[in-house]
Design an enzyme around this catalytic site. Structure first.
Site: not given
Length: 260
Positions: A6-7, A10, A13, A110-111, A130, A133, A187
């Site tokens: 799964d590319a 970010t 996998v 991926d979707r 999901d 990124t 902060t």
């Protein structure tokens, strides 16, 4: 065994599976310049650590949203695993669902894979969230047809943009604030509140709007590393599926009768 890849934008996998069972998984930062040889050295060592050899892999399947990374992954498959990689969305792994949107060809692999996997594992109308990124919310109906969705900046992107644009703000970890108060007294606390509760509120609000638009019961399936972090602080998720994309690739190979 099946090697599923799964590319993403970010990370890439890699997982080895027997049937639908994930035996081992690894991730590496996405870099389209990384060669097949570099992947092979890294992956061969990791396989060996888990007690596997390259020749045990009978098929390789890839889903990618990074076109420039695809060639080197295909070379990895052909050169080091002696098999032509199967690409999600291309024969024999065509999408086995209707894509009912204005531009079907623009749907990320991926979707699409997530939608297929979600409907194999759960019935009814579904929203798949999901956390990658980008954070995507995808709606599919009870028949499994993809109906559309939402793309929002991922929480890491949001934090990066905030820290980059505001010179005096420090980089913080993405974690639940120590207190449930949403009025920060310093902060760092204020940043934790804004990032964590602000992001979770966005997800809850978008899901509520999507459900209202559908007008019938909808299950919410979450995947991605941050899903488990948010799960403890919301009731919006019905199910967590940490490896949904990898599972989807295995399901697609199973349906196509790919011999591994």
């Amino acid at each position: 065994m099946l090697l599923a890849i799964d590319a993403g934008n970010t990370n890439v996998v890699f997982a080895v599976l027997e049937g639908r069972t994930i035996k081992a998984r690894w991730r590496i930062a996405t870099d389209p310049r990384r060669t097949a040889d570099e992947y092979a050295v890294w992956l061969t060592q990791l396989l060996a650590i888990e007690g596997y050899e390259r020749d045990q892999v009978g098929a390789v399947v890839i889903a990618t949203v990074v076109p420039r990374a695809l060639h080197n992954l295909q070379v990895l498959s052909s050169k080091y695993f002696k098999t032509e990689a199967l690409i999600a969305g291309k024969a024999p792994l065509d999408w086995t669902m209707a894509i009912d949107v204005a531009e079907p060809q623009s749907l990320g692999a991926d979707r699409a894979v997530n939608t297929i996997a979600a409907h194999e594992l759960h019935d009814g109308d579904l929203i798949v969230i999901d956390f990658g990124t980008a954070t995507t919310l995808d709606l599919s109906d009870f028949s499994g047809a993809y109906k559309g969705g939402i793309i929002a900046p991922g929480i890491n992107l949001s934090l990066d943009a905030l820290v980059t644009a505001a010179a005096k703000l420090p980089r913080i970890a993405i974690e639940a604030p120590a207190s449930t108060t949403v009025i920060g007294r310093n902060t760092v606390d204020q940043m934790h509140i804004g990032i964590f509760w602000g992001y979770l509120s966005m997800i809850e609000g978008l899901v509520a709007r999507m459900k209202a638009e559908v007008g019938r019961p909808v299950k919410v399936i979450a995947t991605g590393g941050l899903a488990t972090l948010f799960e403890r602080h919301t009731t919006v998720f019905d199910h967590i599926e940490p490896d949904l994309t990898i599972q989807g690739l295995a399901i697609m190979c199973e349906r196509a009768h790919i011999d591994v």
